[in-house]
Scaffold this motif. Structure first.
Motif, short mmCIF file in Angstrom:
data_model
loop_
_atom_site.label_atom_id
_atom_site.label_comp_id
_atom_site.label_asym_id
_atom_site.label_seq_id
_atom_site.Cartn_x
_atom_site.Cartn_y
_atom_site.Cartn_z
N THR A 44 2.06 -1.02 12.70
CA THR A 44 2.76 -0.51 11.52
C THR A 44 3.44 0.81 11.85
O THR A 44 2.85 1.68 12.50
CB THR A 44 1.81 -0.31 10.33
OG1 THR A 44 0.72 0.55 10.73
CG2 THR A 44 1.24 -1.62 9.85
N ASP A 45 4.68 0.94 11.38
CA ASP A 45 5.45 2.16 11.55
C ASP A 45 5.71 2.74 10.16
O ASP A 45 6.46 2.17 9.37
CB ASP A 45 6.76 1.86 12.27
CG ASP A 45 7.51 3.12 12.70
OD1 ASP A 45 7.47 4.13 11.95
OD2 ASP A 45 8.14 3.11 13.78
N ARG A 46 5.07 3.87 9.86
CA ARG A 46 5.20 4.50 8.54
C ARG A 46 6.64 4.90 8.26
O ARG A 46 7.15 4.71 7.15
CB ARG A 46 4.32 5.74 8.47
CG ARG A 46 2.84 5.51 8.53
CD ARG A 46 2.09 6.81 8.78
NE ARG A 46 2.35 7.81 7.77
CZ ARG A 46 1.53 8.09 6.76
NH1 ARG A 46 0.40 7.43 6.64
NH2 ARG A 46 1.83 9.01 5.88
N ASN A 100 6.54 0.91 1.30
CA ASN A 100 6.67 2.35 1.26
C ASN A 100 5.39 2.90 1.90
O ASN A 100 4.38 3.09 1.25
CB ASN A 100 6.83 2.86 -0.17
CG ASN A 100 7.23 4.32 -0.22
OD1 ASN A 100 7.18 5.02 0.79
ND2 ASN A 100 7.60 4.81 -1.39
N ILE A 101 5.47 3.08 3.19
CA ILE A 101 4.36 3.41 4.10
C ILE A 101 3.39 2.23 4.23
O ILE A 101 2.34 2.18 3.59
CB ILE A 101 3.60 4.69 3.69
CG1 ILE A 101 4.57 5.87 3.62
CG2 ILE A 101 2.48 4.98 4.69
CD1 ILE A 101 3.90 7.22 3.41
N GLY A 103 9.83 -6.28 7.41
CA GLY A 103 9.84 -5.26 6.37
C GLY A 103 10.92 -4.21 6.50
O GLY A 103 11.40 -3.90 7.59
N THR A 104 11.28 -3.67 5.34
CA THR A 104 12.16 -2.52 5.24
C THR A 104 11.61 -1.65 4.10
O THR A 104 10.70 -2.05 3.37
CB THR A 104 13.61 -2.92 4.90
OG1 THR A 104 13.60 -3.67 3.67
CG2 THR A 104 14.21 -3.76 6.00
N ILE A 105 12.17 -0.47 3.94
CA ILE A 105 11.67 0.42 2.90
C ILE A 105 12.11 -0.08 1.53
O ILE A 105 13.24 -0.52 1.34
CB ILE A 105 12.12 1.87 3.13
CG1 ILE A 105 11.37 2.82 2.19
CG2 ILE A 105 13.62 2.02 3.00
CD1 ILE A 105 11.44 4.26 2.61
#
Length: 321
Positions: A307-309, A55-56, A45-47
């Protein structure tokens, strides 16, 4: 042959071993603590708002086939991936209707692969089949049985498909059957045994006992399936077994407990009684580093996902035997 020759030979041997190790792990990083090591595997994932972007990214859950479900909070949806992290489908949009969300956070899956989502700002739980077809919902805003604050948060499903819901603002946990019928609740605001200060998430072991990350009390509490207090561990700090902001929590196949700490960007592992076993992670953007950890999930093979917000990503680790 003199001592200098043997010293030079030892240096060459050590360098050879180091080079071999780096080649063997093909550029992956190994994070070690005590006798256990965890190997960085992949980052997903990426933003963004496209398929496979977040997105979060908030909470992770796996079904019995190894498919992964992720609540994509700011994109108001749930995304589904296969066990290799390949995008499969997603569902949801922002709103208050069936199948719509306002800031979804917690998610878990039952033995029939039904997916339960904490629809946080709508103060309710929604249930879907594994492809995202809406099945049912329950909960309204309030303080009575079966009602929630607008920070309904964690979801955990036990082996009998009972659903446990963590309410951060009301500092309690409610238990429902798989159709949303209210069964039991426990907890209130405080610092005593069985009380909470912003409980974050829950996880259930093979015996039906429940572990709760009691975030602002800097501790983990353990209960039986009826909410009877059993034990606790943790305090404020940065040493082994201490927490600054314990958030996500999960268990492996041996009922060891994994906890992520938002503020220290690390993962700690304990046995089921709270004995510290190992930890890894630090703040940063390189592989195996984190900016703002939120949740942790352990799959059936004991691979660890977090998970990294901040970086809008999911990181997978495998245990090195």
């Amino acid at each position: 042959m003199n001592d200098e020759y043997y010293f030079e030979l030892s240096v060459i041997l050590l360098a050879t071993i180091l080079i071999y190790s780096l080649v063997y792990y093909s550029g992956n990083l190994v994070f070690a603590a005590e006798s256990e090591k965890y190997l960085f595997d992949v980052k997903i994932g990426t933003i963004g708002a496209d398929d496979g972007e977040f997105n979060i990214p908030h909470t992770i859950a796996f079904d019995l086939s190894g498919n992964m479900y992720v609540t994509d909070t700011k994109n108001a949806r749930v995304q589904k991936f296969d066990s290799n992290g390949t995008f499969l489908t997603n569902w949801g949009s922002k709103g208050t209707g069936d199948g719509q969300f306002q800031g979804p956070e917690g998610v878990d899956v039952d033995s029939s692969s039904s997916v339960y989502v904490a629809d946080t700002k709508n103060a309710r739980v929604q249930k879907f089949d594994s492809n995202g077809t809406f099945l049912t919902k329950w909960g309204t805003f309030g303080t009575n049985d079966g009602q929630f604050s607008r920070h309904v948060h964690g979801i955990a499903v036990d082996s009998e498909n009972n659903v446990y819901v963590t309410d951060r603002d009301h500092s309690n946990i409610q238990k429902f059957d798989s159709n949303g019928t209210f069964l039991h609740r426990w907890g209130s605001t405080g610092i005593d045994d069985g009380e909470f200060m912003q409980p974050h998430s829950t996880a259930i072991d093979s015996k039906g006992n429940m572990f709760v990350s009691d975030m602002n009390n800097y501790r983990i509490q353990k209960f039986d399936s009826n909410g009877t207090f059993l034990t606790k561990w943790g305090e404020r700090g940065t040493s082994d077994g201490q927490f600054m902001k314990p958030s996500g929590i999960d268990l492996d196949s041996s009922d060891n407990v994994y906890v992520v700490d938002k503020n220290t960007s690390n993962i700690q592992k304990f046995d089921s009684n709270g004995t510290f076993l190992t930890k890894w992670g630090e703040r940063g953007t390189s592989d195996g580093q984190f900016m703002e950890l939120e949740d942790i999930e352990v799959d059936s093979s004991d691979n660890v996902y977090v998970t990294d917000r901040n970086t809008a990503s999911i990181t997978k680790f495998t245990k090195v035997e």
